[in-house]
Design an enzyme around this catalytic site. Structure first.
Site, PDB file in Angstrom:
ATOM      1  N   CYS A  48       0.833  -1.210   0.000  1.00 30.69           N
ATOM      2  CA  CYS A  48       0.000   0.000   0.000  1.00 30.69           C
ATOM      3  C   CYS A  48       0.865   1.257   0.000  1.00 30.69           C
ATOM      4  O   CYS A  48       1.871   1.345   0.697  1.00 30.69           O
ATOM      5  CB  CYS A  48      -0.908  -0.016   1.225  1.00 30.69           C
ATOM      6  N   CYS A  52       0.536   4.638   7.011  1.00 33.01           N
ATOM      7  CA  CYS A  52      -0.078   4.468   8.340  1.00 33.01           C
ATOM      8  C   CYS A  52       0.906   3.736   9.258  1.00 33.01           C
ATOM      9  O   CYS A  52       1.297   2.598   8.970  1.00 33.01           O
ATOM     10  CB  CYS A  52      -1.378   3.683   8.206  1.00 33.01           C
ATOM     11  N   CYS A  55       0.639  -0.072  10.293  1.00 33.35           N
ATOM     12  CA  CYS A  55       0.129  -1.074   9.354  1.00 33.35           C
ATOM     13  C   CYS A  55       1.197  -1.962   8.735  1.00 33.35           C
ATOM     14  O   CYS A  55       2.209  -1.483   8.207  1.00 33.35           O
ATOM     15  CB  CYS A  55      -0.671  -0.397   8.250  1.00 33.35           C
ATOM     16  N   CYS A  92     -16.419  -9.418   5.966  1.00 34.46           N
ATOM     17  CA  CYS A  92     -15.749  -8.143   5.721  1.00 34.46           C
ATOM     18  C   CYS A  92     -14.518  -8.367   4.849  1.00 34.46           C
ATOM     19  O   CYS A  92     -13.737  -9.290   5.125  1.00 34.46           O
ATOM     20  CB  CYS A  92     -15.297  -7.526   7.037  1.00 34.46           C
ATOM     21  N   CYS A 124     -19.407  -6.156   4.219  1.00 39.69           N
ATOM     22  CA  CYS A 124     -18.728  -4.899   4.542  1.00 39.69           C
ATOM     23  C   CYS A 124     -17.395  -4.907   3.790  1.00 39.69           C
ATOM     24  O   CYS A 124     -16.757  -5.955   3.687  1.00 39.69           O
ATOM     25  CB  CYS A 124     -18.482  -4.830   6.047  1.00 39.69           C
ATOM     26  N   CYS A 184     -19.239   1.985   9.103  1.00 39.66           N
ATOM     27  CA  CYS A 184     -18.508   1.282  10.157  1.00 39.66           C
ATOM     28  C   CYS A 184     -17.240   2.096  10.377  1.00 39.66           C
ATOM     29  O   CYS A 184     -16.392   2.173   9.484  1.00 39.66           O
ATOM     30  CB  CYS A 184     -18.174  -0.136   9.700  1.00 39.66           C
ATOM     31  N   ARG A 256     -17.608  -3.282  18.208  1.00 39.18           N
ATOM     32  CA  ARG A 256     -16.869  -4.495  17.831  1.00 39.18           C
ATOM     33  C   ARG A 256     -15.519  -4.547  18.536  1.00 39.18           C
ATOM     34  O   ARG A 256     -14.693  -3.649  18.383  1.00 39.18           O
ATOM     35  CB  ARG A 256     -16.673  -4.534  16.308  1.00 39.18           C
TER      36      ARG A 256
HETATM   37  N1  SAM Z   1      -6.610   0.463   3.244  1.00 41.57           N
HETATM   38  C1  SAM Z   1      -7.873   0.660   3.820  1.00 41.57           C
HETATM   39  C2  SAM Z   1      -7.884   1.746   4.856  1.00 41.57           C
HETATM   40  O1  SAM Z   1      -6.867   2.016   5.450  1.00 41.57           O
HETATM   41  O2  SAM Z   1      -8.938   2.311   5.080  1.00 41.57           O
HETATM   42  C3  SAM Z   1      -8.456  -0.609   4.408  1.00 41.57           C
HETATM   43  C4  SAM Z   1      -7.582  -1.617   5.128  1.00 41.57           C
HETATM   44  S1  SAM Z   1      -6.926  -1.082   6.715  1.00 41.57           S
HETATM   45  C5  SAM Z   1      -5.795  -2.384   7.073  1.00 41.57           C
HETATM   46  C6  SAM Z   1      -8.306  -1.261   7.843  1.00 41.57           C
HETATM   47  C7  SAM Z   1      -8.126  -0.814   9.267  1.00 41.57           C
HETATM   48  O3  SAM Z   1      -7.409  -1.793  10.000  1.00 41.57           O
HETATM   49  C8  SAM Z   1      -7.353   0.453   9.509  1.00 41.57           C
HETATM   50  O4  SAM Z   1      -8.139   1.588   9.343  1.00 41.57           O
HETATM   51  C9  SAM Z   1      -6.926   0.302  10.960  1.00 41.57           C
HETATM   52  O5  SAM Z   1      -7.871   0.931  11.799  1.00 41.57           O
HETATM   53  C10 SAM Z   1      -6.926  -1.208  11.187  1.00 41.57           C
HETATM   54  N2  SAM Z   1      -5.562  -1.700  11.433  1.00 41.57           N
HETATM   55  C11 SAM Z   1      -4.574  -1.801  10.535  1.00 41.57           C
HETATM   56  N3  SAM Z   1      -3.439  -2.275  11.091  1.00 41.57           N
HETATM   57  C12 SAM Z   1      -3.711  -2.476  12.398  1.00 41.57           C
HETATM   58  C13 SAM Z   1      -2.935  -2.950  13.506  1.00 41.57           C
HETATM   59  N4  SAM Z   1      -1.661  -3.289  13.364  1.00 41.57           N
HETATM   60  N5  SAM Z   1      -3.519  -3.043  14.706  1.00 41.57           N
HETATM   61  C14 SAM Z   1      -4.837  -2.698  14.849  1.00 41.57           C
HETATM   62  N6  SAM Z   1      -5.617  -2.251  13.849  1.00 41.57           N
HETATM   63  C15 SAM Z   1      -5.061  -2.125  12.633  1.00 41.57           C
HETATM   64 FE1  SF4 Z   2      -2.764   1.123   3.424  1.00 44.70          FE
HETATM   65 FE2  SF4 Z   2      -2.606  -0.090   5.782  1.00 44.70          FE
HETATM   66 FE3  SF4 Z   2      -3.013   2.521   5.689  1.00 44.70          FE
HETATM   67 FE4  SF4 Z   2      -4.971   0.851   4.899  1.00 44.70          FE
HETATM   68  S1  SF4 Z   2      -4.155   1.035   6.957  1.00 44.70           S
HETATM   69  S2  SF4 Z   2      -4.283   2.707   3.866  1.00 44.70           S
HETATM   70  S3  SF4 Z   2      -3.731  -0.808   4.024  1.00 44.70           S
HETATM   71  S4  SF4 Z   2      -1.161   1.439   4.965  1.00 44.70           S
END
Ligand code: SAM
Ligand code: SF4
Ligand code: DTB
Length: 314
Positions: A48, A52, A55, A92, A124, A184, A256
């Site tokens: 990606c 973030c 992530c 989801c 979802c 959500c 959740r």
């Molecule tokens: N890329 C899209 C986005 O960011 O909206 C969807 C996938 S993203 C992985 C979905 C959500 O997973 C993120 O908004 C975050 O809140 C949660 N998430 C991601 N990594 C995480 C982690 N290491 N621990 C807890 N929650 C996490």
């Molecule tokens: Fe990309 Fe992870 Fe951020 Fe979602 S949470 S936008 S998958 S870097």
């Protein structure tokens, strides 16, 4: 409850009072034995472009997660069918995208949504930022809800993510609501924020109109290679208090208990349900991170005297 002071007033009540109020609201609006089982599938993993800081799937960090192409419709159908057999009522799907590109990949996502709906489950997806047109097309495909987390307070957000802003997130939430799809939207605890930041996230959610149908409360799963790899675990009682105040402020929402359950005791999870959480993700894996194994969740449900879904031979 609209202001930070309102949320603080409830959050800091003596715990027995807070839990009692949360249970009252919970019972007035939900069947307390109804803990929804949701399945989660990463239909496009890794690579990606966003940064973030929590992530595993960001291309900015070396986390060992490999980028894979978008799954086929067949794979999704198989996974969703199996999840339904194991008691899922919501399916989801997530993609490691900043935003979906129009074209064959987005068309395939729409087909995935239709497949899940045809199996009789709620569908979802979480695909990143959406245009108004994309939101309308997802609505037409029958999407139940769109997951798009605000993650933390507006003030803490830039410490975690630099490739997009809070207002980008709010814009997508607006497009989703205007298309008539339920929202959500929740957050992650344990990213160096303080308790007020968590309450400020709830203040933001309370301003959405309509209110979110679903609020995921994630505890950070620290991922090696990300800036948050050494973040301290969330205090258990702070988690329980946050769930209780979420239940009181959002009586109708599904709250959740999402990421991070693999590091929680059975007792802590049960306290979270007593505080008003009424959904979990099941399955060994979340998107990329670990989740409790089937036997652990079977023990948890058995301990609560709730129906246990045993994995049948597949
Ligand atoms: N890329 C899209 C986005 O960011 O909206 C969807 C996938 S993203 C992985 C979905 C959500 O997973 C993120 O908004 C975050 O809140 C949660 N998430 C991601 N990594 C995480 C982690 N290491 N621990 C807890 N929650 C996490
Ligand atoms: Fe990309 Fe992870 Fe951020 Fe979602 S949470 S936008 S998958 S870097
Ligand atoms: C959400 O708030 N939690 C789920 C779902 N929405 C998509 C995702 C949790 C992801 C945990 C980290 C991982 O598996 O990589």
């Amino acid at each position: 409850m609209n202001t930070l002071a309102d949320f603080q007033g409830v959050y800091h009540l003596p715990l027995p009072e807070l839990m009692f109020r949360a249970a009252q609201v919970h019972r007035a609006n939900h069947e307390p034995a109804d803990i929804q089982r949701c399945a989660l599938l990463s239909v496009k993993t890794g690579g990606c472009s966003e940064d973030c800081g929590y992530c595993a799937q960001s291309a900015h960090f070396k986390t060992g997660v490999e980028a894979t192409p978008l799954m086929s419709l067949d794979e999704v159908r198989r996974s969703a069918t199996r999840a339904k057999e194991l008691g899922a009522t919501r399916f989801c799907m997530g993609t490691a995208w900043r935003e979906p590109k129009d074209g064959p990949q987005f068309d395939r996502i729409l087909d995935m949504v239709r497949e899940v709906r045809e199996l009789g489950m709620e569908a979802c997806v979480t695909l990143g930022m959406l245009t108004e047109m994309q939101a309308r097309r997802l609505a037409d495909a029958g999407l139940t809800a769109y997951n798009h987390n605000l993650d933390t307070s507006r003030r803490h957000y830039p410490n975690i993510i630099s490739t997009r802003t809070y207002d980008h997130r709010l814009r997508t939430l607006k497009a989703v609501q205007e298309a008539g799809i339920a929202v959500c939207c929740g957050g992650i605890l344990g990213m160096g924020e303080n308790e007020d930041d968590r309450l400020m996230l709830l203040v933001e959610l309370a301003q959405l109109d309509p209110l979110p149908e679903s609020i995921p409360i994630n505890c950070l799963v620290p991922i090696a290679g990300t800036p948050l790899e050494n973040a301290a675990p969330v205090d258990s009682i702070e988690l329980v208090r946050l769930i209780a105040v979420t239940r009181i402020a959002f009586p109708k929402a599904r709250v959740r208990l999402s990421a991070g359950r693999d590091r929680m005791s059975r007792e802590l999870q049960i306290l979270c349900f007593l505080a008003g959480a009424n959904s979990i993700f099941f399955g060994d894996k979340l998107l990329t991170a670990p989740n409790p194994r089937a036997e652990g969740d079977a023990d948890l449900f058995r301990a609560m005297g709730l129906p246990v879904f045993e994995a049948s031979a597949s």
